[in-house]
Design a protein around this motif. Sequence first.
Motif, PDB file in Angstrom:
ATOM      1  N   LYS A   1       1.017  -1.328   0.186  1.00  5.64           N
ATOM      2  CA  LYS A   1      -0.152   0.028  -0.022  1.00  5.64           C
ATOM      3  C   LYS A   1       0.873   1.373  -0.015  1.00  5.64           C
ATOM      4  CE  LYS A   1      -3.186   2.515   2.810  1.00  5.64           C
ATOM      5  NZ  LYS A   1      -3.922   2.441   4.109  1.00  5.64           N
ATOM      6  N   ASN A   2       2.029   1.207   0.727  1.00  4.37           N
ATOM      7  CA  ASN A   2       2.974   2.411   0.887  1.00  4.37           C
ATOM      8  C   ASN A   2       4.009   2.308  -0.180  1.00  4.37           C
ATOM      9  OD1 ASN A   2       1.889   4.005   3.130  1.00  4.37           O
ATOM     10  ND2 ASN A   2       1.662   1.956   3.865  1.00  4.37           N
ATOM     11  N   LEU A   3       4.182   1.634  -1.156  1.00  2.00           N
ATOM     12  CA  LEU A   3       5.318   1.680  -2.375  1.00  2.00           C
ATOM     13  C   LEU A   3       4.583   1.872  -3.364  1.00  2.00           C
ATOM     14  CD1 LEU A   3       8.026   0.550  -2.628  1.00  2.00           C
ATOM     15  CD2 LEU A   3       7.322  -1.693  -3.312  1.00  2.00           C
ATOM     16  N   HIS A   4       5.081   3.090  -3.798  1.00  4.36           N
ATOM     17  CA  HIS A   4       4.499   3.507  -5.309  1.00  4.36           C
ATOM     18  C   HIS A   4       5.473   3.286  -6.438  1.00  4.36           C
ATOM     19  CE1 HIS A   4       1.311   4.777  -2.548  1.00  4.36           C
ATOM     20  NE2 HIS A   4       2.173   5.220  -1.842  1.00  4.36           N
ATOM     21  N   TRP A   5       4.970   3.023  -7.398  1.00  8.78           N
ATOM     22  CA  TRP A   5       5.814   3.112  -8.906  1.00  8.78           C
ATOM     23  C   TRP A   5       5.442   4.314  -9.577  1.00  8.78           C
ATOM     24  CZ3 TRP A   5       9.503  -0.677  -9.254  1.00  8.78           C
ATOM     25  CH2 TRP A   5       9.056  -1.994  -8.400  1.00  8.78           C
ATOM     26  N   ASP A   6       6.526   4.973 -10.170  1.00  5.90           N
ATOM     27  CA  ASP A   6       6.029   6.078 -11.126  1.00  5.90           C
ATOM     28  C   ASP A   6       6.234   5.475 -12.746  1.00  5.90           C
ATOM     29  OD1 ASP A   6       8.691   6.186 -12.150  1.00  5.90           O
ATOM     30  OD2 ASP A   6       9.042   7.927 -10.993  1.00  5.90           O
ATOM     31  N   SER A   7       5.591   6.329 -13.857  1.00  4.16           N
ATOM     32  CA  SER A   7       5.759   5.743 -15.089  1.00  4.16           C
ATOM     33  C   SER A   7       7.009   5.443 -15.713  1.00  4.16           C
ATOM     34  CB  SER A   7       4.855   6.906 -16.002  1.00  4.16           C
ATOM     35  OG  SER A   7       5.789   8.066 -16.001  1.00  4.16           O
ATOM     36  N   SER A   8       8.379   5.889 -14.912  1.00  2.00           N
ATOM     37  CA  SER A   8       9.388   5.424 -15.418  1.00  2.00           C
ATOM     38  C   SER A   8      10.060   4.490 -14.608  1.00  2.00           C
ATOM     39  CB  SER A   8      10.517   6.644 -15.049  1.00  2.00           C
ATOM     40  OG  SER A   8       9.861   7.855 -15.830  1.00  2.00           O
ATOM     41  N   GLY A   9       9.389   3.717 -13.924  1.00  2.00           N
ATOM     42  CA  GLY A   9       9.631   2.238 -13.096  1.00  2.00           C
ATOM     43  C   GLY A   9      10.496   2.807 -11.822  1.00  2.00           C
ATOM     44  N   ASN A  10      10.623   3.904 -11.295  1.00  3.68           N
ATOM     45  CA  ASN A  10      11.167   4.199 -10.358  1.00  3.68           C
ATOM     46  C   ASN A  10      10.069   4.055  -8.987  1.00  3.68           C
ATOM     47  OD1 ASN A  10      13.726   5.224 -11.297  1.00  3.68           O
ATOM     48  ND2 ASN A  10      12.507   7.226 -11.954  1.00  3.68           N
ATOM     49  N   THR A  11      10.608   3.889  -7.850  1.00  3.24           N
ATOM     50  CA  THR A  11       9.946   3.457  -6.602  1.00  3.24           C
ATOM     51  C   THR A  11      10.033   4.625  -5.476  1.00  3.24           C
ATOM     52  OG1 THR A  11      11.544   2.214  -5.717  1.00  3.24           O
ATOM     53  CG2 THR A  11       9.826   1.095  -7.158  1.00  3.24           C
ATOM     54  N   SER A  12       9.059   4.854  -4.708  1.00  4.88           N
ATOM     55  CA  SER A  12       9.064   5.713  -3.572  1.00  4.88           C
ATOM     56  C   SER A  12       8.334   4.925  -2.389  1.00  4.88           C
ATOM     57  CB  SER A  12       8.428   7.110  -3.934  1.00  4.88           C
ATOM     58  OG  SER A  12       7.193   6.863  -4.119  1.00  4.88           O
ATOM     59  N   PHE A  13       8.919   5.060  -1.278  1.00  5.80           N
ATOM     60  CA  PHE A  13       8.271   4.278  -0.188  1.00  5.80           C
ATOM     61  C   PHE A  13       7.803   5.324   0.899  1.00  5.80           C
ATOM     62  CE2 PHE A  13       8.431   1.963   4.073  1.00  5.80           C
ATOM     63  CZ  PHE A  13       7.385   0.991   3.647  1.00  5.80           C
ATOM     64  N   SER A  14       6.341   5.365   1.271  1.00  5.81           N
ATOM     65  CA  SER A  14       6.245   6.352   2.447  1.00  5.81           C
ATOM     66  C   SER A  14       6.284   5.548   3.584  1.00  5.81           C
ATOM     67  CB  SER A  14       4.720   6.475   2.088  1.00  5.81           C
ATOM     68  OG  SER A  14       4.274   7.365   3.203  1.00  5.81           O
ATOM     69  N   ALA A  15       7.354   5.881   4.282  1.00  3.98           N
ATOM     70  CA  ALA A  15       7.864   5.142   5.737  1.00  3.98           C
ATOM     71  C   ALA A  15       6.814   5.784   6.695  1.00  3.98           C
ATOM     72  CB  ALA A  15       9.252   5.637   5.898  1.00  3.98           C
ATOM     73  N   ASP A  16       6.356   7.166   6.616  1.00  7.06           N
ATOM     74  CA  ASP A  16       5.417   7.398   7.411  1.00  7.06           C
ATOM     75  C   ASP A  16       4.109   6.713   7.393  1.00  7.06           C
ATOM     76  OD1 ASP A  16       4.037   9.807   9.153  1.00  7.06           O
ATOM     77  OD2 ASP A  16       3.179  10.242   7.252  1.00  7.06           O
ATOM     78  N   GLY A  17       3.652   6.571   6.147  1.00  2.00           N
ATOM     79  CA  GLY A  17       2.296   5.906   5.827  1.00  2.00           C
ATOM     80  C   GLY A  17       2.484   4.335   6.617  1.00  2.00           C
ATOM     81  N   TYR A  18       3.267   3.746   6.077  1.00  2.00           N
ATOM     82  CA  TYR A  18       3.828   2.387   6.556  1.00  2.00           C
ATOM     83  C   TYR A  18       3.797   2.466   8.240  1.00  2.00           C
ATOM     84  CZ  TYR A  18       6.054  -1.933   7.794  1.00  2.00           C
ATOM     85  OH  TYR A  18       6.460  -3.098   8.501  1.00  2.00           O
ATOM     86  N   VAL A  19       4.375   3.260   8.783  1.00  2.00           N
ATOM     87  CA  VAL A  19       4.343   3.216  10.386  1.00  2.00           C
ATOM     88  C   VAL A  19       3.035   3.652  10.925  1.00  2.00           C
ATOM     89  CG1 VAL A  19       5.251   4.373  12.322  1.00  2.00           C
ATOM     90  CG2 VAL A  19       6.959   3.941  10.707  1.00  2.00           C
ATOM     91  N   ARG A  20       2.158   4.435  10.349  1.00  2.00           N
ATOM     92  CA  ARG A  20       0.821   4.791  10.850  1.00  2.00           C
ATOM     93  C   ARG A  20       0.017   3.492  10.470  1.00  2.00           C
ATOM     94  NH1 ARG A  20      -0.971   8.729   7.780  1.00  2.00           N
ATOM     95  NH2 ARG A  20       0.714   9.160   6.553  1.00  2.00           N
ATOM     96  N   ASP A  21       0.021   3.169   9.318  1.00  2.00           N
ATOM     97  CA  ASP A  21      -0.707   1.899   9.201  1.00  2.00           C
ATOM     98  C   ASP A  21      -0.678   0.773  10.134  1.00  2.00           C
ATOM     99  OD1 ASP A  21      -1.922   3.189   6.965  1.00  2.00           O
ATOM    100  OD2 ASP A  21      -0.765   2.264   5.402  1.00  2.00           O
ATOM    101  N   CYS A  22       0.653   0.406  10.248  1.00  2.00           N
ATOM    102  CA  CYS A  22       1.148  -0.573  11.325  1.00  2.00           C
ATOM    103  C   CYS A  22       0.734  -0.325  12.757  1.00  2.00           C
ATOM    104  CB  CYS A  22       2.679  -0.942  11.318  1.00  2.00           C
ATOM    105  SG  CYS A  22       3.237  -1.384   9.838  1.00  2.00           S
ATOM    106  N   LEU A  23       0.838   0.841  12.907  1.00  2.00           N
ATOM    107  CA  LEU A  23       0.471   1.339  14.493  1.00  2.00           C
ATOM    108  C   LEU A  23      -1.075   0.995  14.449  1.00  2.00           C
ATOM    109  CD1 LEU A  23       2.566   4.100  15.358  1.00  2.00           C
ATOM    110  CD2 LEU A  23       2.658   1.815  16.258  1.00  2.00           C
ATOM    111  N   LYS A  24      -2.116   1.582  13.597  1.00  2.00           N
ATOM    112  CA  LYS A  24      -3.458   1.231  13.733  1.00  2.00           C
ATOM    113  C   LYS A  24      -3.961  -0.181  13.737  1.00  2.00           C
ATOM    114  CE  LYS A  24      -4.016   3.981  10.042  1.00  2.00           C
ATOM    115  NZ  LYS A  24      -4.472   4.746   8.736  1.00  2.00           N
ATOM    116  N   GLU A  25      -2.994  -0.909  13.027  1.00  2.00           N
ATOM    117  CA  GLU A  25      -3.337  -2.482  13.054  1.00  2.00           C
ATOM    118  C   GLU A  25      -2.858  -2.882  14.260  1.00  2.00           C
ATOM    119  OE1 GLU A  25      -4.641  -5.795  11.516  1.00  2.00           O
ATOM    120  OE2 GLU A  25      -4.974  -3.882  10.312  1.00  2.00           O
ATOM    121  N   MET A  26      -1.879  -2.674  14.877  1.00  3.07           N
ATOM    122  CA  MET A  26      -1.154  -3.226  15.798  1.00  3.07           C
ATOM    123  C   MET A  26      -1.784  -2.851  17.392  1.00  3.07           C
ATOM    124  SD  MET A  26       2.891  -3.155  14.827  1.00  3.07           S
ATOM    125  CE  MET A  26       3.277  -3.901  16.285  1.00  3.07           C
ATOM    126  N   VAL A  27      -2.087  -1.675  17.503  1.00  5.84           N
ATOM    127  CA  VAL A  27      -2.452  -1.328  18.853  1.00  5.84           C
ATOM    128  C   VAL A  27      -3.819  -1.635  19.080  1.00  5.84           C
ATOM    129  CG1 VAL A  27      -2.837   0.750  20.339  1.00  5.84           C
ATOM    130  CG2 VAL A  27      -0.883   0.928  18.631  1.00  5.84           C
TER     131      VAL A  27
END
Length: 131
Positions: free
Chosen positions: A56-82
């Motif tokens: 959900k937090n790993l994104h691909w652009d049209s050139s094949g480059n990736t970006s990862f939302s570490a902030d989104g990953y941490v928040r999503d994990c905490l909402k699931e875990m706590v």
Amino acid sequence: MTMEKSKVQAKTFDYNKYLVSHDPEVRTIEIPGTDETFEISVKVISWSKRNQIISKNLHWDSSGNTSFSADGYVRDCLKEMVVDAPWGRTTEALLLSFDDRLGTALETLVPKAFGEGVDDVIDSDTIKKEQ
């Protein structure tokens, strides 16, 4: 000469020892820079759920480059875990309002997104789209 086959009892694989417990674990959280602590109940995220959150937090652009939302990953994990915390339900709005001290303390609960349990650590910069 006749060879007798020895009967070897096949060991039954017990997958149950690899299942994630649904029982919450109580952890004591220390707030950095203060003498405050509090208890929080968390559940372990399964392998599959962790992968879903990473995807959900790993994104691909049209050139094949990736970006990862570490902030989104941490928040999503905490909402699931706590499961239980002094503030009640852990929501997106609540997580966005925490200061650096509480956020850093909670971040210690979150499993690493990449490299956990792998011999070579993989960070988001090394993930390449297969052509």
